[in-house]
Design an enzyme around this catalytic site. Structure first.
Site, PDB file in Angstrom:
ATOM      1  N   LYS A   1    -105.687 -73.494  17.817  1.00 42.61           N
ATOM      2  CA  LYS A   1    -106.948 -73.918  18.430  1.00 42.61           C
ATOM      3  C   LYS A   1    -107.772 -72.667  18.685  1.00 42.61           C
ATOM      4  CE  LYS A   1    -108.994 -76.836  21.953  1.00 42.61           C
ATOM      5  NZ  LYS A   1    -110.192 -75.987  22.055  1.00 42.61           N
TER       6      LYS A   1
ATOM      7  N   GLU B   1    -114.473 -73.550  12.476  1.00 35.98           N
ATOM      8  CA  GLU B   1    -114.942 -72.724  13.587  1.00 35.98           C
ATOM      9  C   GLU B   1    -115.498 -71.419  13.038  1.00 35.98           C
ATOM     10  OE1 GLU B   1    -114.452 -72.994  17.146  1.00 35.98           O
ATOM     11  OE2 GLU B   1    -113.552 -74.997  17.082  1.00 35.98           O
TER      12      GLU B   1
ATOM     13  N   ARG C   1    -112.996 -89.144  20.083  1.00 37.33           N
ATOM     14  CA  ARG C   1    -111.763 -88.451  20.462  1.00 37.33           C
ATOM     15  C   ARG C   1    -110.611 -89.291  19.931  1.00 37.33           C
ATOM     16  NH1 ARG C   1    -112.364 -84.095  23.530  1.00 37.33           N
ATOM     17  NH2 ARG C   1    -114.291 -83.891  24.714  1.00 37.33           N
TER      18      ARG C   1
END
EC number: 6.5.1.1
Length: 512
Positions: free
Chosen positions: A210, A259, A374
């Site tokens: 993450k 990311e 989610r």
């Protein structure tokens, strides 16, 4: 549509916990709404103003205005009035806002006044924009619920789909397709308390790093690249390194999820604050790119060469990603078969934390990509940081918290024994805790202000937070990210509270 009708449905939706009843109520509302009402109705149901902040505080709203006898306000009329309110500025603006609010409240019935005050103070919360709203919209327009759900997912907006359906009927759903150049809301993860919990729930899974960077959705169509944030803002011009990386990939048309992160000279991630500074609206891109260069790291692929991959299982999307993106640009991951591999997953988490990243995301291998939701098949695991801090002051609450001391000013000990403020929080408090906290802080008050009280620095509170970032706003030179109250520690003394030095040592690289 009359505001009174919307206020009635909002109240009834809030009063029931049954999704089936919520669906019926919302279906009735959507049947009565015109397409032109939707840009107001949808945000109001969510407790949100289309205009954002309009500069109206509780002081203005607390003034009593005699209500109207009968409802006449339409939702579009209210929206126009609030737009005028938001545009007020300059000398005499406060008096003008007060006048306009008075006019609005004077035109509203008592029920409408209650709804408007809740809307303007952020207290309208009934969870209407969930599956029940999608099902209600489908029922109101005779559209298949699954098709409406998918359209909302691809449009990234219930409002957009509702406008189309109410204007043109079920056939309008055909226009909502996954298209390069049109961003979709990203899939998000729920939280799990541990790797063992996550693997136990998901079974066979990928355990991925993450990364605490900027979530990016990268679209390429030939020589054109567009980069979008998780809120669908276009930041292409601010991240030229990501554009360059996308153009170097072998595919011609694709959508990638990943990311943008920045690493220091030692290969460790820079703080989120530094990385996020790259997308500031006033950033000198060339200077920022030299000071804080970013790299693209991808973990999912949504489309390749015109093929929509959203419904494919994660294993197949990973295979497509590997064909398109070289390993150095893919997130690190390990595969586990189930709970028997928990040890391997925990070792991967430990290695990830040692590299300076914030945790892992455990993803079910058979899961589709649920854009804008989610998903239960993505579970994030990261250590929860906690601190024992001292309450220095507290601010009076607003709306439902009027009369309660709510927003806490938090301090950590310094080397000389005093306390340095490093942030505020009003999160994590139950009604019972608010009541207890208010009485306790009144006992400790040494000075009263219009905004709240300053207290003797004696009350220790345990605070959970997600990270640390530099701040010139607070004396400590740093502040907490997403701070929330865990519990009060009356068993601890102020001298037992954590120090600024201890906090900085736990977060190397964030020192002011």
């Amino acid at each position: 549509m009359l505001l009174a009708r919307l206020a009635q449905v909002s109240r009834e939706v809030a009063a029931t916990s049954a999704r089936s009843r919520k669906t019926v109520l919302l279906a009735e509302l959507f049947r009565e709404a015109e397409a032109a009402d939707v840009p107001v109705v949808i945000p109001y149901l969510a407790g949100r103003l289309p205009q954002g902040r309009i500069g109206v505080g509780w002081k203005v709203l607390s003034r009593r205005v005699p209500p109207a006898d009968a409802p006449t306000l339409t939702v579009r009329d209210v929206d126009a009035r609030l737009t005028r309110l938001g545009a007020v500025s300059g000398a005499g603006s406060q008096a003008e806002r007060t006048r306009l609010v008075g006019e609005l409240m004077g035109a509203a019935t008592e029920d409408e006044q209650r709804f408007l005050i809740g809307l303007l103070t952020g207290e309208v919360r009934q969870g209407a924009l969930d599956a029940a709203a999608v099902e209600g919209l489908a029922a109101a327009t005779d559209a298949p619920p699954a098709d409406v759900r998918r359209a909302v997912m691809l449009a990234g907006s219930l409002q957009t789909v509702a406008e189309a359906l109410l204007a043109d009927g079920p056939g309008a759903l055909d226009r909502f397709r996954l298209t390069v150049g049109q961003p979709v809301l990203p899939m998000l993860a729920h939280s799990a308390s541990s790797v063992a919990e996550a693997v136990g729930k998901l079974g066979a899974a990928a355990v991925e790093e993450k990364l605490d960077g900027i979530r990016v959705q990268v679209h390429r169509d030939g020589g054109t690249v567009r980069i979008y944030t998780r809120t669908l803002d276009d930041i292409t011009d601010r991240l030229p390194e990501v554009t360059e990386a996308a153009l170097a990939l072998p595919g011609e048309r694709f959508i990638l999820d990943g990311e943008a992160i920045s690493l220091d000279a030692d290969g460790r991630p820079r703080s989120f604050q530094e990385t996020a500074g790259r997308v500031g609206s006033r950033t000198d891109v060339a200077t920022a790119a030299r000071a804080v260069p970013v790299s693209a790291v991808f973990f999912d692929v949504l489309s390749v060469d015109g093929r929509d991959l959203l419904d494919l299982p994660l294993t197949e999307r990973h295979a497509e990603l590997a064909r398109l993106v070289p390993e150095p640009l893919r997130v690190r991951r390990t595969l586990v078969h189930g709970p028997e591999d928990t040890g391997a997953a925990e070792e991967f988490l430990a290695r990830t934390l040692a590299r300076g990243h914030e945790g892992v995301v455990v993803k079910g291998l058979d899961a589709a990509y649920s854009a804008g939701r989610r998903g239960a098949s993505w579970l994030k695991v990261k250590p929860v940081h906690t601190l024992d801090l001292v309450v220095l002051a507290a601010e009076w609450g607003h709306g439902r918290r009027t009369g309660k001391l709510s927003n806490l000013h938090l301090g950590a000990r310094t080397a000389d024994g005093s306390f340095a403020m490093l942030g505020k929080t009003f999160k994590g408090m139950t009604d019972a805790l608010l009541t207890w906290q208010t009485e306790r802080l009144k006992e400790l008050a040494v000075e009263e202000h219009g905004w709240g009280v300053t207290v003797r620095p004696e009350l220790v509170v345990e605070i959970a937070y997600d990270g640390l970032q530099r701040s010139t706003r607070y004396p400590a030179g740093v502040t907490l990210r997403f701070a929330r109250v865990v519990r009060y520690r009356e068993d601890k003394r102020p001298e037992d509270a954590d120090t600024v030095d201890t906090l900085l040592a736990a977060h190397p690289g964030v020192a002011p």
